[in-house]
Each structure stands twice: as C-alpha cells, then as structure tokens.
Design a protein around this motif. Structure first.
Motif, PDB file in Angstrom:
ATOM      1  N   GLY A  61      15.961 -24.502   1.525  1.00  0.00           N
ATOM      2  CA  GLY A  61      15.793 -24.498   2.974  1.00  0.00           C
ATOM      3  C   GLY A  61      14.816 -23.437   3.435  1.00  0.00           C
ATOM      4  N   ALA A  62      14.902 -22.253   2.860  1.00  0.00           N
ATOM      5  CA  ALA A  62      14.000 -21.162   3.220  1.00  0.00           C
ATOM      6  C   ALA A  62      12.556 -21.514   2.853  1.00  0.00           C
ATOM      7  CB  ALA A  62      14.429 -19.874   2.523  1.00  0.00           C
ATOM      8  N   SER A  63      12.368 -22.101   1.677  1.00  0.00           N
ATOM      9  CA  SER A  63      11.017 -22.500   1.261  1.00  0.00           C
ATOM     10  C   SER A  63      10.442 -23.534   2.211  1.00  0.00           C
ATOM     11  CB  SER A  63      11.042 -23.079  -0.152  1.00  0.00           C
ATOM     12  OG  SER A  63      11.448 -22.128  -1.073  1.00  0.00           O
ATOM     13  N   ILE A  64      11.256 -24.499   2.580  1.00  0.00           N
ATOM     14  CA  ILE A  64      10.799 -25.567   3.471  1.00  0.00           C
ATOM     15  C   ILE A  64      10.456 -24.999   4.843  1.00  0.00           C
ATOM     16  CG2 ILE A  64      11.560 -27.654   4.681  1.00  0.00           C
ATOM     17  CD1 ILE A  64      13.108 -28.340   2.070  1.00  0.00           C
ATOM     18  N   GLU A  71       7.270 -32.291   3.575  1.00  0.00           N
ATOM     19  CA  GLU A  71       5.980 -32.900   3.251  1.00  0.00           C
ATOM     20  C   GLU A  71       4.887 -31.847   3.083  1.00  0.00           C
ATOM     21  OE1 GLU A  71       3.089 -36.292   5.048  1.00  0.00           O
ATOM     22  OE2 GLU A  71       5.245 -36.698   4.961  1.00  0.00           O
ATOM     23  N   LYS A  72       4.941 -30.793   3.865  1.00  0.00           N
ATOM     24  CA  LYS A  72       3.955 -29.714   3.732  1.00  0.00           C
ATOM     25  C   LYS A  72       4.146 -28.947   2.426  1.00  0.00           C
ATOM     26  CE  LYS A  72       2.701 -29.089   8.511  1.00  0.00           C
ATOM     27  NZ  LYS A  72       2.564 -28.186   9.640  1.00  0.00           N
ATOM     28  N   VAL A  73       5.400 -28.804   1.978  1.00  0.00           N
ATOM     29  CA  VAL A  73       5.656 -28.185   0.672  1.00  0.00           C
ATOM     30  C   VAL A  73       5.010 -29.035  -0.417  1.00  0.00           C
ATOM     31  CG1 VAL A  73       7.440 -27.610  -1.023  1.00  0.00           C
ATOM     32  CG2 VAL A  73       7.789 -27.028   1.373  1.00  0.00           C
ATOM     33  N   PHE A  77       1.833 -27.942  -2.985  1.00  0.00           N
ATOM     34  CA  PHE A  77       1.918 -27.883  -4.439  1.00  0.00           C
ATOM     35  C   PHE A  77       1.098 -28.959  -5.145  1.00  0.00           C
ATOM     36  CE2 PHE A  77       6.357 -25.934  -3.818  1.00  0.00           C
ATOM     37  CZ  PHE A  77       5.850 -24.654  -3.804  1.00  0.00           C
ATOM     38  N   PHE A  78       0.939 -30.128  -4.513  1.00  0.00           N
ATOM     39  CA  PHE A  78       0.276 -31.265  -5.160  1.00  0.00           C
ATOM     40  C   PHE A  78      -0.670 -31.928  -4.165  1.00  0.00           C
ATOM     41  CE2 PHE A  78       4.645 -30.833  -6.653  1.00  0.00           C
ATOM     42  CZ  PHE A  78       4.438 -30.586  -7.992  1.00  0.00           C
ATOM     43  N   SER A  79      -1.754 -32.481  -4.664  1.00  0.00           N
ATOM     44  CA  SER A  79      -2.666 -33.211  -3.777  1.00  0.00           C
ATOM     45  C   SER A  79      -2.055 -34.585  -3.477  1.00  0.00           C
ATOM     46  CB  SER A  79      -4.042 -33.365  -4.428  1.00  0.00           C
ATOM     47  OG  SER A  79      -3.928 -34.103  -5.627  1.00  0.00           O
TER      48      SER A  79
END
Length: 192
Positions: A61-64, A71-73, A77-79
């Motif tokens: 949750g904190a990362s998000i 979706e931004k996470v 991390f990935f294209s």
C-alpha cells in the motif's frame, strides 16, 4: 541502439545458447524443495503469520501510494505497450537458487512480470555498487504452459509453475489470493 549499464543489469545480458546450457541450472520443483534439511527448510519457509502478512500488505500500500497507483507502479518498473492493460497485481515469492524472493506479480494483457519488493546490491566490473530490483518479464505469447501444484506434505502450500517456450521454469509461491490470481493468469493466456 545503446543501452545503459543499469538497463543491461536489470533486463539481463545476452548469452548464446551454449553459454546458457553451461551456466544455468534448473530450479528444483516444489516437491524437491520440501526435502531440504531442517536448517535449510527454516531458511526457505515462507512468511505466513498474520503480522508478517499485514506488514507486507502495508508495504504494498505504501509503495502504491508513493508512486500514485498500481498502474503507475507497473509503468515505473516495466514498459507498457500501446493498448496494454494491467489486469492484476499480487504479492508473492519467486523461487530462486538463493531461496524465495518476495515481490509483486503483475499480470497484464501482454505479459506476466515480477519485481522484487526490495532492491538488491549489485557490483559493476569497476567495483561500483548499484541498487536494483530483481525483475522477470515473460511475454504471454512465450508461455508454453502454466500449472497449479501443491506441496504433497503441506497441501496448504500452493505453487504456480510457468514454463516458457524455451523450457525455463518460474515457480511462484505464497501468492496472496492464489485462486483469483491463477484465474487472471488463465484469462490473460487465453486472450494472448
């Protein structure tokens, strides 16, 4: 096109098939993972108690929240390809030769991707330390099969095995919302 050193470390370094055969060892399947000595199995044990689960959910949750949404996470991390949609994100462990690695499993309309929860230290040839996340990207069109399995001695421990066209095996374990995640994987594969 020239890529940065960091990009090469994260994505991987190209090797020929002969080099790959000599350097890569198959990961043991779940049945053999359970046959380690008692001291090893304690090191390999997945975090299953409630406090650890709550900590992991709070971490996700904190990362998000920091990045601004699931979706931004994924985009960070990935294209993403044009028209690609993120279907599901789940926390899980990826089986590695060093033991289970905690991270996030992303399922999109184009790929299955894993990114470690924490960054790892990697040293360059010049001795400089970089912190990178362990990442795996598998295009859906390159997946040959996907199987559900469980530990015969501990049926509550379930695994998802993904086998690519070039016969590499990826074992996911400790998947939160296991059945729902497997259903999203099946749907994504059927539409690929």
């Amino acid at each position: 096109m020239q890529t940065s050193l960091l990009h090469q470390l994260v994505v991987g370094t190209p090797v020929t098939h002969g080099q790959l055969q000599k350097s890569v060892k198959r990961l043991p399947g779940p049945a053999t993972q359970c046959q380690y000595s008692p001291t090893t199995s304690k090191q390999m044990r997945l975090r299953t108690n409630i406090s650890e689960t709550v900590k992991r959910k709070l971490s996700l949750g904190a990362s998000i929240l920091r990045v601004g949404g699931v979706e931004k996470v994924f985009k960070k991390f990935f294209s993403m390809e044009e028209g690609e949609r993120l279907l599901k994100v789940s926390q899980c462990y990826l089986s590695t030769t060093s033991g289970p690695l905690a991270g996030f499993l992303f399922i999109s309309t184009y790929k299955v991707a894993f990114c470690s929860e924490k960054s790892m230290k990697v040293f360059t040839q010049n001795g400089h330390m970089l912190r990178i996340r362990y990442k795996v990207v598998i295009p859906l069109k390159k997946i040959k099969s996907m199987n559900q399995t469980e530990d015969t001695q501990k049926p509550r421990q379930k695994y998802i095995e993904i086998v690519t066209e070039d016969n590499f095996e990826f074992w996911l374990m400790g998947v939160l919302k296991y059945q729902k995640t497997f259903q999203y994987l099946q749907e994504a594969l059927s539409q690929a």
